[in-house]
Scaffold this motif. Structure first.
Motif, PDB file in Angstrom:
ATOM      1  N   ARG A 272       0.743  -1.157  -0.230  1.00  0.00           N
ATOM      2  CA  ARG A 272       0.007  -0.054  -0.136  1.00  0.00           C
ATOM      3  C   ARG A 272       0.904   1.409   0.044  1.00  0.00           C
ATOM      4  O   ARG A 272       1.945   1.219   0.614  1.00  0.00           O
ATOM      5  N   SER A 273       0.517   2.163  -0.707  1.00  0.00           N
ATOM      6  CA  SER A 273       1.232   3.326  -0.831  1.00  0.00           C
ATOM      7  C   SER A 273       1.298   4.160   0.607  1.00  0.00           C
ATOM      8  O   SER A 273       0.122   4.062   1.457  1.00  0.00           O
ATOM      9  N   ARG A 274       2.214   4.980   1.063  1.00  0.00           N
ATOM     10  CA  ARG A 274       2.159   5.517   2.209  1.00  0.00           C
ATOM     11  C   ARG A 274       3.022   6.629   2.378  1.00  0.00           C
ATOM     12  O   ARG A 274       4.072   6.653   1.459  1.00  0.00           O
ATOM     13  N   PRO A 275       2.758   7.930   2.930  1.00  0.00           N
ATOM     14  CA  PRO A 275       3.708   9.099   2.814  1.00  0.00           C
ATOM     15  C   PRO A 275       4.814   8.967   3.392  1.00  0.00           C
ATOM     16  O   PRO A 275       5.096   8.184   4.506  1.00  0.00           O
ATOM     17  N   ALA A 276       5.691   9.781   3.066  1.00  0.00           N
ATOM     18  CA  ALA A 276       7.065   9.688   3.952  1.00  0.00           C
ATOM     19  C   ALA A 276       7.512  11.338   4.204  1.00  0.00           C
ATOM     20  O   ALA A 276       7.276  12.000   3.604  1.00  0.00           O
ATOM     21  N   TYR A 277       7.777  11.487   5.668  1.00  0.00           N
ATOM     22  CA  TYR A 277       8.051  12.955   6.128  1.00  0.00           C
ATOM     23  C   TYR A 277       9.377  12.909   6.743  1.00  0.00           C
ATOM     24  O   TYR A 277       9.975  11.923   7.148  1.00  0.00           O
ATOM     25  N   LEU A 278      10.097  13.824   6.634  1.00  0.00           N
ATOM     26  CA  LEU A 278      11.337  14.172   7.514  1.00  0.00           C
ATOM     27  C   LEU A 278      10.868  15.213   8.465  1.00  0.00           C
ATOM     28  O   LEU A 278      10.208  16.162   8.242  1.00  0.00           O
ATOM     29  N   VAL A 279      11.177  14.926   9.778  1.00  0.00           N
ATOM     30  CA  VAL A 279      10.484  15.741  10.802  1.00  0.00           C
ATOM     31  C   VAL A 279      11.758  16.175  11.677  1.00  0.00           C
ATOM     32  O   VAL A 279      12.773  15.598  11.988  1.00  0.00           O
ATOM     33  N   LEU A 280      11.646  17.598  11.930  1.00  0.00           N
ATOM     34  CA  LEU A 280      12.589  18.248  12.769  1.00  0.00           C
ATOM     35  C   LEU A 280      11.572  18.481  13.940  1.00  0.00           C
ATOM     36  O   LEU A 280      10.619  18.989  13.938  1.00  0.00           O
ATOM     37  N   ASP A 281      12.106  18.025  15.338  1.00  0.00           N
ATOM     38  CA  ASP A 281      11.364  18.081  16.423  1.00  0.00           C
ATOM     39  C   ASP A 281      12.292  18.379  17.675  1.00  0.00           C
ATOM     40  O   ASP A 281      13.128  17.585  17.999  1.00  0.00           O
ATOM     41  N   ASN A 282      12.054  19.384  18.416  1.00  0.00           N
ATOM     42  CA  ASN A 282      13.111  19.649  19.653  1.00  0.00           C
ATOM     43  C   ASN A 282      11.976  19.548  20.800  1.00  0.00           C
ATOM     44  O   ASN A 282      12.375  20.125  21.913  1.00  0.00           O
ATOM     45  N   GLY A 283      10.849  19.106  20.727  1.00  0.00           N
ATOM     46  CA  GLY A 283       9.956  18.990  21.780  1.00  0.00           C
ATOM     47  C   GLY A 283       8.869  19.987  22.008  1.00  0.00           C
ATOM     48  O   GLY A 283       7.851  19.761  22.699  1.00  0.00           O
TER      49      GLY A 283
END
Length: 837
Positions: free
Chosen positions: A398-409
Motif C-alpha cells: 500500500r502507498s504511504r507518505p514519507a516525512y522528514l521531521v524536525l522536532d525539539n519537543g
C-alpha cells in the motif's frame, strides 16, 4: 513483467543522519552509520502473520457466531479487543463475511451495521483486517450473479467507508469458503462462465478505493482477468491498468503438496499451462511500474511438501514476495515451522523457522548510513544521501507518505517528501539522494531529525502503531511513531560553543568476565574541551564516564554485545559514534549441552565431487546445523544431513569429518573420519549436446543450455530449487517434488537416440520421475531400450540410450525435454550430460 532488481533511486527528499551535532556555519557534512537490528521480530503495520476472528458478532445475522461445530471456532473469535493477536505481536486480522442466510435476498441493514461496528473495533485496537465474503463454509454453493453483484455493492459501501483499516480483500463469494471452487461459476474450463467471473472482479474493483488490493487464489483466474488469451466478456474487458495492478495472489494450501492442493493445477478454456508456468507467473507478479503486489495466504491440513527443515517455506515465500499468512491454520505446517531450528545465515540470526517468517514477511526496512549537514539555516535546503536495505521478502504494497521531521519537543516541523514512494524500496538495497527545504520561520535551536512513515489515512496518521519502524537499534520512538535519525541538528544561528568533539577512535574490548565487558578508547579533542563520553550497548546508553575506559557490568555469561562511544563537551555538543566493537562474555549461559556425535558416510563421488551424508544428531534443545571439514579445513555449514564437496581433483584421496552444532554454539565431537578417492576424469560427451553442465553456460544463472535455449528447474531441495551443478554434473535432490526443463527446439531427424548419462544415490530411481520429449511422456523406467529392456538407474554412471522413434518421440518437433519428480520418491539423481546421438 518488469524486472525486480536492486535499483539506484533518486527521490526528491529522504533521510538524515543520527546523532548529528550543532556546528557553526558553514555547515559541515557528517556520514553516520546506523546499528542494525537483525534479530528482533517487532510488529509493523500491513505485514506479518494474521489471526482469524468473526468480525460480525451478532447471532441474528451470522449463524457462525457460537457455532461450535464450525472447524476452528472458539469464543475467542468474537473478542473485539483482539487480545490474542496483540499477544502474538501481530498487526493483522482476518474475517469471513458469512452470507449463507442471504443467497436470494438483499443484505439486512443489521449485518451492514454490525460489520461497520466491527471495523470500528479494529480501528480502536490499532490493527488492520483482511475480509472474505462467502456463501458457505464447506460444500457446493451456487448464487445468481445478479445477487452477488448486488451484495458486492452493499458490502463495499461499508468497506469503502472504513477503508483505512481494511488492508485488502479476498475476492470470495464463489464456491466453498469463497475460494472459487466447488460451486457455481467456478469451472475454469468453462468459457461461458468466464464473463461472470470477470464482472464480479470488476464490480469489486469499481466499488472499493483505488488503493485497496484484491487477491485471488488461482493463478489461472488471475490470468483470466488480467491477461486473457482473448476477451470473452460481451461488454468488453474494461479493467483499467490501475485496477489490474491491484490484483494479487492468495496462495491457499501453501506447501500442502507440489501444486498447493490444486492452487496451481487447474485446466482452462484459454489453453493448457504447466504447473511450473503458473508458478512462474506468480513469481513474476508485479505492478505495471515494477512494485510488488499483495501476496498472502494460509497453509491447510496437509503437509505433502514435508517442510520440516523450513527450506521450501523460505524459498517459496521469497520467490512469491509474501507479505502475510494465517498463523491459525493449519497447525500441521505451522507447528513444523515452530519446531524447526534454523542456523544463522547471512543477516539472519539463529532462530526458529516460525520466527524467521515472522521477521521477513513483507517489508523490513533498515537504514545503513546517511550523509547530511549538521547545521542548517531556516529557509535553506538540507541535502543528504542515504543507503537502506529491505531485509524482508517484499516491498510495501500500500502507498504511504514519507516525512522528514524536525522536532525539539516544543516545535515540530513535518516536511513531506514529495515524489517519494516507499513501495519502490523492494527487497535488497537502495541508494537515495535528496534535499528538503527547512521552513523559513523555523525557530532556531537543536532538533531531533526523524524519518516518519505514517498511515496515509488522516485519522490514523497521528497513531504510532500505524507508522513503519525501521530495523535499526536506538532509532525508534514508540511514542512519536517515527525513526530518530539524528539527535542533534542545529537550525538557525548558533552562538557560543557550537563545535562538536572529534569522534572517539581506537575503541577496543580490553577484557571480559562471565558478567562484564571492559572497553577502552583514545581520547577525543575539542575546541574548548571534552567533558566526558557516552557508552552505548546495542544502541542503548549504558554509561557516561569522564575517562577513556568503561566496564559494562551485569551482563549474562556467554553473550555477545555491540558497543559504540560518543564524546561530549560542556556545551552539550556530541560527537558522532565510534566504530562498533563486539564483546562476548565468558562462560556458558542457558544451553550448555553439545549435540550428539554424527556418523559420517559417503554415498557417491565423481571425478571432481564427493557426496557426504550422516546420521542426524540429537540435542537437549535442538540441532541447528552441521560443520563439514576436509582435513582440518571447514568447507561447509549445511542445515541438513548431506553435503557435496566440489572442485576436487580426479583420482585423489580426501578425508572428511563432520560436527553438529546447536543454537547456543555448542559443537559435538567430530564424527568418524571418511576417506574418499575421487573418480578418474569422465570422457567428454559426443553427438548433439543438449547440456553437459560444465559451467558454460552457467546453470542455472544463465537460464541457457548448450543449444542456447532456455533451461531451468524448481522444487528441488538444493540450489534454491534448481538443483546444483558440481563437478560438471547436475545433482537433483528431490522429495516427491521437482521439475527440470530444457528446451530443444531443433530438428532431431539426424539423431536416433536420446542419451542420458545418469546415476542415482541409492539406485532404482527410474520409477521416481517421468521424462517428456517430442510429445511422448513416460515414467523413466517405462521407456523401451534396444532389445526390449527398460532403463534401470544404478549408483554408477551409465549412458541410458533411449531410441526416440520406438518410444513415440517426434524428432521433427521435439519442443522441450522435461522431467517431473512427483511419483512418491525421495532420493538424488546426478546427470553428467544429455545428448542426442
Amino acid at each position: 513483467m518488469l524486472a525486480r532488481t536492486l535499483r539506484l533511486l533518486t527521490v526528491t527528499t529522504l533521510l538524515a543522519g543520527v546523532a548529528a551535532v550543532a556546528v557553526a556555519a558553514p555547515a559541515q557534512a557528517a556520514t553516520v552509520s546506523y546499528g542494525a537490528d537483525l534479530g528482533t521480530a517487532f510488529a509493523n503495520p500491513e505485514r506479518g502473520y494474521h489471526n482469524r476472528y468473526e468480525i460480525i458478532n451478532d447471532p441474528a445475522v451470522n449463524d457462525y457466531v457460537n457455532a461450535a461445530t464450525i472447524p476452528g471456532f472458539n469464543p475467542d473469535l468474537l473478542d473485539r479487543t483482539f487480545a490474542r493477536a496483540k499477544t502474538n505481536g501481530n498487526t493483522l486480522l482476518h474475517s469471513y463475511v458469512h452470507l449463507d442466510k442471504y443467497k436470494t435476498q438483499p443484505l439486512p441493514q443489521a449485518l451492514l451495521d454490525n460489520l461497520a461496528s466491527g471495523l470500528a473495533a479494529v480501528r480502536a485496537a490499532g490493527m488492520k483486517i483482511v475480509l472474505r465474503p462467502a456463501y458457505t463454509w464447506d460444500g457446493y454453493v451456487s448464487v445468481d450473479e445478479a445477487q452477488i453483484l448486488a451484495h458486492i455493492a452493499q458490502l463495499d459501501a461499508v468497506i469503502t467507508a472504513n477503508a483505512d483499516v481494511v488492508l485488502h480483500l479476498e475476492t470470495g463469494y464463489l464456491g466453498a469458503w469463497g475460494e472459487w471452487h466447488t460451486g457455481g461459476l467456478t469451472n475454469p474450463s468453462s468459457v461461458e462462465e468466464a464473463p461472470a467471473r470477470y464482472r464480479i472482479v470488476k464490480k469489486i474493483a469499481d466499488t472499493t478505493p483505488a488503493s485497496m488490493p484484491i487477491v485471488m487464489r488461482y493463478p489461472i483466474y488471475i490470468k483470466e482477468v488480467t491477461d486473457p488469451t482473448s476477451c470473452v466478456v460481451p461488454g468488453g474487458c474494461d479493467l483499467t491498468q490501475a485496477q489490474e495492478d491491484r490484483i494479487g495472489f492468495h496462495n491457499d494450501c501453501f506447501l500442502a503438496d507440489y501444486n498447493d492442493m490444486g492452487t496451481y493445477d487447474n485446466p482452462s478454456w484459454m489453453g493448457w499451462y504447466y504447473i511450473e508456468q503458473k508458478k512462474q507467473w506468480m513469481y513474476d507478479l508485479a505492478t505495471s511500474t515494477g512494485q510488488n503486489k499483495m501476496v498472502g495466504g494460509e497453509t491447510c491440513g496437509a503437509d505433502g511438501y514435508n517442510d520440516a527443515a523450513c527450506v521450501n517455506a523460505q524459498t517459496e515465500m521469497q520467490k512469491l514476495n509474501f507479505t502475510e499468512i494465517n498463523e491459525d491454520y493449519a497447525a500441521v505446517n505451522t507447528d513444523k515451522w515452530k519446531a524447526a531450528n534454523l542456523a544463522a545465515s547471512g543477516n539472519d540470526p539463529a532462530e526458529t523457522c516460525f520466527t524467521r517468517i515472522k521477521r521477513k514477511l513483507g517489508y523490513r526496512l533498515r537504514l545503513l548510513d546517511a550523509t547530511f549537514p549538521t547545521t542548517v539555516a531556516p529557509g535553506s535546503s538540507l541535502a543528504l544521501t542515504a543507503h537502506l536495505n529491505n531485509d524482508g521478502w517484499s516491498g510495501l504494497i500500500r502507498s504511504r507518505p514519507a516525512y522528514l521531521v524536525l522536532d525539539n519537543g516544543t516545535n515540530r516541523y513535518n516536511l513531506p517528501l514529495s515524489g517519494v514512494d516507499p513501495r519502490n524500496w523492494l527487497a535488497g538495497a537502495s541508494t537515495l539522494t535528496s534535499s528538503v527545504t527547512v521552513p523559513g520561520g523555523a525557530v532556531a535551536g537543536t532538533y531531533k531529525l526523524a524519518l516518519w512513515l505514517p498511515d496515509p489515512a488522516s485519522g490514523l496518521q497521528s497513531r504510532p502503531e500505524y507508522s513503519v519502524r525501521l530495523a535499526n537499534t536506538g532509532t525508534w520512538d514508540a511514542t512519536k511513531g517515527y525513526n530518530v535519525l539524528s539527535t542533534s541538528v542545529s537550525v538557525g544561528t548558533c552562538t557560543g560553543d557550537c563545535a562538536a568533539p572529534s569522534v572517539p577512535s581506537g575503541l577496543t574490548v580490553s577484557g571480559v568476565t562471565n558478567t562484564s565487558v571492559s572497553l577502552s578508547w583514545s581520547a577525543s579533542t575539542d575546541n574548548v574541551g571534552v567533558t566526558g563520553y557516552q557508552v552505548f550497548r546495542d544502541g542503548v546508553l549504558v554509561g557516561s564516564p569522564t575517562a577513556t575506559s568503561f566496564t559494562d557490568t551485569g551482563r549474562s555469561p556467554g553473550q555477545t554485545y555491540q558497543y559504540t562511544v560518543r564524546a561530549r563537551d560542556a556545551a552539550g555538543n556530541v560527537s558522532g559514534p565510534s566504530s562498533v566493537v563486539s564483546g562476548t562474555t565468558s562462560g556458558c549461559s542457558g544451553d550448555c549441552t553439545a549435540p550428539s556425535t554424527p556418523t559420517l558416510s559417503s554415498p557417491g563421488k565423481t571425478g571432481t565431487t564427493v557426496s557426504l551424508s550422516w546420521t542426524g544428531s540429537t540435542d537437549n534443545v535442538g540441532v541447528t546445523g552441521y560443520e563439514v571439514f576436509r582435513g582440518a579445513t571447514l568447507i561447509g555449514s549445511p542445515t541438513g544431513t548431506s553435503f557435496t564437496d566440489t572442485g576436487r581433483t580426479a583420482s585423489t584421496a580426501y578425508s572428511y569429518t563432520v560436527k553438529a552444532r546447536d543454537a547456543a554454539g555448542n559443537r559435538s565431537a567430530a564424527s568418524n573420519t571418511v576417506t574418499v578417492t575421487t573418480d578418474a576424469t569422465a570422457p567428454p560427451p559426443t553427438g548433439l549436446v543438449l547440456d553437459n553442465f560444465d559451467g558454460t553456460p552457467a546453470y542455472p544463472s544463465s537460464s541457457q543450455n548448450d543449444l542456447g535455449k532456455w533451461t531451468g528447474a524448481n522444487c528441488f531441495l538444493d540450489g534454491g530449487g534448481s538443483g546444483v551443478v558440481t563437478g560438471g554434473a547436475l545433482s537433483l535432490r528431490y522429495n516427491n517434488c521437482g521439475w527440470f526443463g530444457s528446451d530443444v527446439g531443433v530438428d532431431l531427424s539426424a539423431y536416433t537416440y536420446l542419451v542420458v548419462r545418469v546415476k542415482g544415490l541409492a539406485g532404482g530411481e527410474q520409477s521416481h520421475f517421468n521424462l517428456g520429449l517430442g510429445g511422448s511422456t513416460k515414467v523413466f523406467g517405462d521407456f523401451t531400450l534396444d532389445g526390449g529392456a527398460h532403463p534401470v538407474i544404478t549408483t554408477s554412471y551409465q549412458d541410458i540410450r533411449i531410441p526416440m522413434t520406438a518410444n513415440g518421440i517426434n524428432r521433427n518437433s521435439p519442443s522441450q525435454l522435461a522431467m517431473g519428480f512427483w511419483y512418491g520418491g525421495n532420493s538424488t539423481i546426478t546427470i553428467d550430460h544429455i545428448t542426442f546421438q
